[in-house]
Design an enzyme around this catalytic site. Sequence first.
Site, PDB file in Angstrom:
ATOM      1  CE  LYS A  90      -4.061   1.940   0.515  1.00 16.84           C
ATOM      2  NZ  LYS A  90      -3.825   2.507  -0.843  1.00 16.84           N
ATOM      3  CE  LYS A 126       4.660   7.527  -2.534  1.00 15.46           C
ATOM      4  NZ  LYS A 126       3.850   8.106  -1.450  1.00 15.46           N
ATOM      5  CG  ASP A 166       2.931  10.984  -3.148  1.00 19.74           C
ATOM      6  OD1 ASP A 166       2.796  11.045  -1.920  1.00 19.74           O
ATOM      7  OD2 ASP A 166       3.973  11.386  -3.720  1.00 19.74           O
ATOM      8  CB  THR A 209      -2.544  13.562   4.675  1.00 20.86           C
ATOM      9  OG1 THR A 209      -2.861  12.384   3.934  1.00 20.86           O
ATOM     10  CG2 THR A 209      -1.067  13.545   5.025  1.00 20.86           C
TER      11      THR A 209
HETATM   12  P1  NDP Z   1       0.295  18.098  -3.768  1.00 18.93           P
HETATM   13  O1  NDP Z   1       0.793  17.788  -5.127  1.00 18.93           O
HETATM   14  O2  NDP Z   1      -1.164  18.243  -3.534  1.00 18.93           O
HETATM   15  O3  NDP Z   1       0.999  19.404  -3.180  1.00 18.93           O
HETATM   16  C1  NDP Z   1       2.377  19.520  -3.081  1.00 18.93           C
HETATM   17  C2  NDP Z   1       2.695  20.950  -2.735  1.00 18.93           C
HETATM   18  O4  NDP Z   1       4.102  21.089  -2.540  1.00 18.93           O
HETATM   19  C3  NDP Z   1       2.321  21.926  -3.827  1.00 18.93           C
HETATM   20  O5  NDP Z   1       1.972  23.154  -3.260  1.00 18.93           O
HETATM   21  C4  NDP Z   1       3.616  22.037  -4.622  1.00 18.93           C
HETATM   22  O6  NDP Z   1       3.723  23.271  -5.348  1.00 18.93           O
HETATM   23  C5  NDP Z   1       4.623  21.996  -3.524  1.00 18.93           C
HETATM   24  N1  NDP Z   1       5.894  21.447  -4.026  1.00 18.93           N
HETATM   25  C6  NDP Z   1       6.096  20.292  -4.704  1.00 18.93           C
HETATM   26  N2  NDP Z   1       7.386  20.128  -5.029  1.00 18.93           N
HETATM   27  C7  NDP Z   1       8.008  21.219  -4.537  1.00 18.93           C
HETATM   28  C8  NDP Z   1       9.359  21.651  -4.536  1.00 18.93           C
HETATM   29  N3  NDP Z   1      10.324  20.915  -5.118  1.00 18.93           N
HETATM   30  N4  NDP Z   1       9.641  22.837  -3.922  1.00 18.93           N
HETATM   31  C9  NDP Z   1       8.660  23.572  -3.326  1.00 18.93           C
HETATM   32  N5  NDP Z   1       7.371  23.208  -3.304  1.00 18.93           N
HETATM   33  C10 NDP Z   1       7.061  22.056  -3.892  1.00 18.93           C
HETATM   34  O7  NDP Z   1       0.906  16.938  -2.835  1.00 18.93           O
HETATM   35  P2  NDP Z   1       0.425  16.489  -1.401  1.00 18.93           P
HETATM   36  O8  NDP Z   1      -0.015  17.665  -0.611  1.00 18.93           O
HETATM   37  O9  NDP Z   1      -0.463  15.328  -1.557  1.00 18.93           O
HETATM   38  O10 NDP Z   1       1.808  15.912  -0.815  1.00 18.93           O
HETATM   39  C11 NDP Z   1       2.762  16.740  -0.156  1.00 18.93           C
HETATM   40  C12 NDP Z   1       3.734  15.855   0.590  1.00 18.93           C
HETATM   41  O11 NDP Z   1       3.016  15.049   1.542  1.00 18.93           O
HETATM   42  C13 NDP Z   1       4.533  14.850  -0.238  1.00 18.93           C
HETATM   43  O12 NDP Z   1       5.792  14.661   0.346  1.00 18.93           O
HETATM   44  C14 NDP Z   1       3.712  13.578  -0.127  1.00 18.93           C
HETATM   45  O13 NDP Z   1       4.491  12.428  -0.358  1.00 18.93           O
HETATM   46  C15 NDP Z   1       3.292  13.673   1.322  1.00 18.93           C
HETATM   47  N6  NDP Z   1       2.129  12.879   1.686  1.00 18.93           N
HETATM   48  C16 NDP Z   1       0.923  13.074   1.063  1.00 18.93           C
HETATM   49  C17 NDP Z   1      -0.163  12.327   1.460  1.00 18.93           C
HETATM   50  C18 NDP Z   1      -1.521  12.576   0.903  1.00 18.93           C
HETATM   51  O14 NDP Z   1      -2.474  11.940   1.388  1.00 18.93           O
HETATM   52  N7  NDP Z   1      -1.708  13.459  -0.046  1.00 18.93           N
HETATM   53  C19 NDP Z   1      -0.040  11.272   2.480  1.00 18.93           C
HETATM   54  C20 NDP Z   1       1.249  11.236   3.123  1.00 18.93           C
HETATM   55  C21 NDP Z   1       2.279  11.999   2.698  1.00 18.93           C
HETATM   56  P3  NDP Z   1       3.039  23.441  -6.793  1.00 18.93           P
HETATM   57  O15 NDP Z   1       1.611  23.770  -6.513  1.00 18.93           O
HETATM   58  O16 NDP Z   1       3.798  24.539  -7.403  1.00 18.93           O
HETATM   59  O17 NDP Z   1       3.213  22.136  -7.489  1.00 18.93           O
END
Ligand code: NDP
Length: 444
Positions: A90, A126, A166, A209
């Site tokens: 998962k 993953k 993700d 999350t």
């Molecule tokens: P999203 O794609 O919804 O959002 C990611 C956010 O981070 C966006 O605002 C994005 O900006 C920004 N971002 C991405 N890459 C970069 C970078 N290199 N530098 C600066 N900002 C960046 O993803 P999630 O919110 O779902 O996920 C965020 C994190 O949480 C990840 O690490 C993911 O693995 C982790 N996670 C998520 C879960 C979930 O249920 N969604 C569960 C557990 C962990 P922009 O809008 O410009 O792309």
Amino acid sequence: MSYVDEVLAKVKEKNASEPEFLQAVDEVLNSLRPVIDANEELYRKEAILERITEPDRQLMFRVPWVDDKGQVQVNRGFRVQFNNSIGPYKGGLRLHPSVNLGIIKFLGFEQIFKNSLTSLPIGGGKGGSDFDPKGKSDREIMAFCQSFMTELCKYIGADTDVPAGDIGTGAREIGYMFGQYKKIRGMFEGVLTGKGLSYGGSLARTEATGYGLLYLTKEMLKCNGKDIAGKTVVVSGAGNVAIYAIQKAQQMGAKPVTCSDSTGWIYDPEGIDVALLKEVKEVKRARLTEYAAARPSAQYHEGKGVWSVKCDVALPCATQNELDIEDAKQLVANGCFAVAEGANMPTTLEATKYLQENGVLFAPGKAANAGGVATSALEMSQNSERLSWSFEEVDSKLESIMVNIFHNLDDAAKRYNVAGDYVAGANIAGFEKVVDAMLAQGVC
Ligand code: NDP
């Protein structure tokens, strides 16, 4: 040489070109030293560390699709099935140009312990692709998702491997992938989570999350004699995790004052307007400049910088290694007393160490962001039962899972004389259950 050092050396040699994976293994194995040293003879004989750092299998495949100009594009797809000792694999699917095998392996490895910590029966995996969803039309997204699933569907199933969203994979992408799975396999089953509500999704999965992060943070603060209410919170990211972390923090009486995306960040001293942020990011899929344009109290800054804002609590919710040693120093100097990771591995090893050494309460992502996968597992349960639970039912289960996770890691840290080290506590608590299952199942 100790067993941990021996295995770390071997892992480094075998995976030299995968820095993120090496970073994750380094962090986990080092923090597991107390439990490994106490069981060294057995674990060495059973090659537990060699087995747990080597995925069951890693799949890499071609994903050809046709863009709107009629040009064929080719991306690389990945699925790493890391460990299924306690349940079906998962873990989410990341769509981002930075994706490579090492990043997927680091995420899959971390997922083993995170999933174990939830106390639900789910193994670690993953996947994803170096496909960039930004700027693509809906038709192009669908073409990519269908091609990706045409290959992936051979290796997944409701009882074998259940991917989820993700970075870059939200409800739209899950919908297209689910449709293709159903068409090829001829089966309507809970093979993906994060589905739409009309076809087997769970209420509260979208919020899970971010909400879970706050449930755990609140419990951590409470157990250390502090209260989240009234605190200033700094958040990075403006995606799924960040948005719902900000929302729940506000509901708990705290004041989140920042958010960021990959181009810039917002400081809003009056507190982030969640409705506006959702409109900009979830509906318009626009840049944060649009938030600033619509909100007079907000200041927009190019580049990176949220950690320079004075706060009590910091919640990194964007991506890996976004909080480094300089950021950590600034947070400490500004009086920040708690950091909880919403993203996966957003804090560098050096920064984590600095924060812990300076008395900052530090909740690692594998515990603090486990609410997403926990609620995914609740979605699997609902699919198996062919029932849908109410929002309140899922949310209250989520809250008790997060509170329970905190106590599990707190207890594990105390048992091994590293009280207050929640990184070690999370790794130990997650590891113990997986190793118990591996030992019971023999050499496989
Ligand atoms: P999203 O794609 O919804 O959002 C990611 C956010 O981070 C966006 O605002 C994005 O900006 C920004 N971002 C991405 N890459 C970069 C970078 N290199 N530098 C600066 N900002 C960046 O993803 P999630 O919110 O779902 O996920 C965020 C994190 O949480 C990840 O690490 C993911 O693995 C982790 N996670 C998520 C879960 C979930 O249920 N969604 C569960 C557990 C962990 P922009 O809008 O410009 O792309």
